[in-house]
Design an enzyme around this catalytic site. Structure first.
Site, short mmCIF file in Angstrom:
data_model
loop_
_atom_site.label_atom_id
_atom_site.label_comp_id
_atom_site.label_asym_id
_atom_site.label_seq_id
_atom_site.Cartn_x
_atom_site.Cartn_y
_atom_site.Cartn_z
N LYS A 1 0.82 -1.20 0.00
CA LYS A 1 0.00 0.00 0.00
C LYS A 1 0.86 1.26 0.00
CE LYS A 1 -3.84 -0.19 -0.10
NZ LYS A 1 -4.75 -0.30 -1.26
N HIS B 1 -1.73 3.42 -7.60
CA HIS B 1 -2.97 4.14 -7.88
C HIS B 1 -2.68 5.53 -8.43
CE1 HIS B 1 -4.99 0.86 -5.87
NE2 HIS B 1 -4.31 1.08 -4.77
#
Length: 354
Positions: A76, A94
């Site tokens: 993450k 992302h």
């Protein structure tokens, strides 16, 4: 080329997963890799297991001082401290769909001269991701949506969720909650049912006796509208946002006549222009999994972006097994899936004014 793989600790709360098990690390070491693993207060696998497998160990969050040539591997997001990034990083970035936080991340790579090898863009020749947490994201996402629905039956908004030692523990918790409510079960519609995410969602619903309508590309090809979504109690979106994705839930759905009371946006990309769900604009959290977007009739959205960490053991073992053969090719980074990932990064940097 000798590779030094540096497995960093995750800084995000509730993130217990890892992308490399001790067994996988031992195989890389046997193949000539150097593997360093940071200590972690929350990783599901103890640091001692990595040391026993032959890994070097390092203090938690020590990766900024790792040797220049080390490849930093995590899952993450990095701490949002704005520091330039000088290493090659393997992670879920992302950053390629116009997300605001992604643009900031790319700016940090530009400032430091590093490179992002985004796990979402490690693809085979058919454009399919070679490693994904999708099944367990779907499984956990359906579970959280069901928890939201159960809370609604009690006149409440869902409270905090937690990690479980195993999927069996999660199922037991859900079953107890459903039994307490009696015999009523919600209906669910899954879009993306033929993919890994949809399969996980369908399996969880099946285990809980929730009737499921399964849709995929054929059912959504006409582009909408999709009144059937509003005719189910729970809608589970398992389709990644991308150009051309139809809108499944327009903003008008809040005030429409509907049976729908819970949306589980498992794909969870609300700040993308291509998001197919237009009734909310931010992710939800473990502490507050449900965002109430309308009161009468009630409508809650749950959109947690690290769902598989609810079952960190199963999801880590599954993902790590998928990824390991590709980690083993890091010494040939200019070919295969890594070359493709670098091309994605280069395009993104060019588009943002490299």
């Amino acid at each position: 080329m000798s590779i030094h793989l540096w497995v960093r600790a995750e800084s995000r709360p509730h993130e217990e997963r890892t992308g490399l098990t001790p067994q996988g690390a031992a195989r890389l070491i046997a193949a000539g890799f150097r593997v360093t693993v940071e200590d972690s207060r929350q990783r599901i696998i103890p640091i001692a297991d990595y040391a026993a497998a032959g890994c070097a160990t390092a203090p938690e969050f020590g990766w900024p001082d790792a040797p220049e040539g080390a490849v930093i591997f995590g899952l993450k997001e990095l701490p949002d401290d704005g520091t330039p990034l000088r290493h090659r990083h393997i992670m879920f970035g992302h950053a390629y769909k116009g997300q605001p936080a992604g643009q900031v991340l790319l700016g940090r790579f530009r400032a430091g001269g590093g490179r992002l090898l985004d796990l979402e863009y490690l693809m085979d020749d058919d454009g399919r991701r070679v490693a994904a947490f999708g099944y367990w994201a779907g499984y956990a996402g359906a579970a959280v949506a069901l928890l939201c629905w159960m809370a609604q039956q009690r006149g409440q908004v869902a409270g905090p969720v937690r990690a479980y030692p195993s999927a069996a523990h999660l199922l037991g918790d859900l079953q107890s909650g459903l039994v307490a409510l009696g015999t009523k079960r919600p209906t669910a519609l899954i879009i993306g049912a033929l993919g890994r995410v949809g399969a996980g969602a369908a399996d969880l619903c099946g285990a809980m006796g929730v009737p499921v309508t399964k849709w995929d590309m054929a059912e959504t090809a006409h582009g909408g509208p999709f009144p059937q979504v509003l005719a189910h109690d729970i809608f589970l979106n398992c389709i990644l946002a991308r150009p051309g994705t139809p809108v499944f839930v327009p903003s008008s759905a809040k005030v429409a006549a509907r049976r729908l009371t819970v949306i589980g946006d498992i794909a969870c990309d609300p700040d993308s222009d291509f998001s197919p769900i237009k009734v909310y604009d931010r992710t939800t959290t473990w502490d507050a999994p449900a965002l109430r977007v309308h009161d009468a009739p009630v409508l809650d959205v749950t959109a947690i972006d690290n769902l598989p960490s609810m079952m960190p053991t199963e999801s880590s073992e599954d993902f790590a097994a998928q990824l390991l053969p590709h980690l083993a090719t890091l010494d040939r980074m200019d070919s295969g899936v890594w070359a493709g990932a670098q091309a994605w990064f280069d395009r993104a940097m060019d588009q943002t004014g490299r």
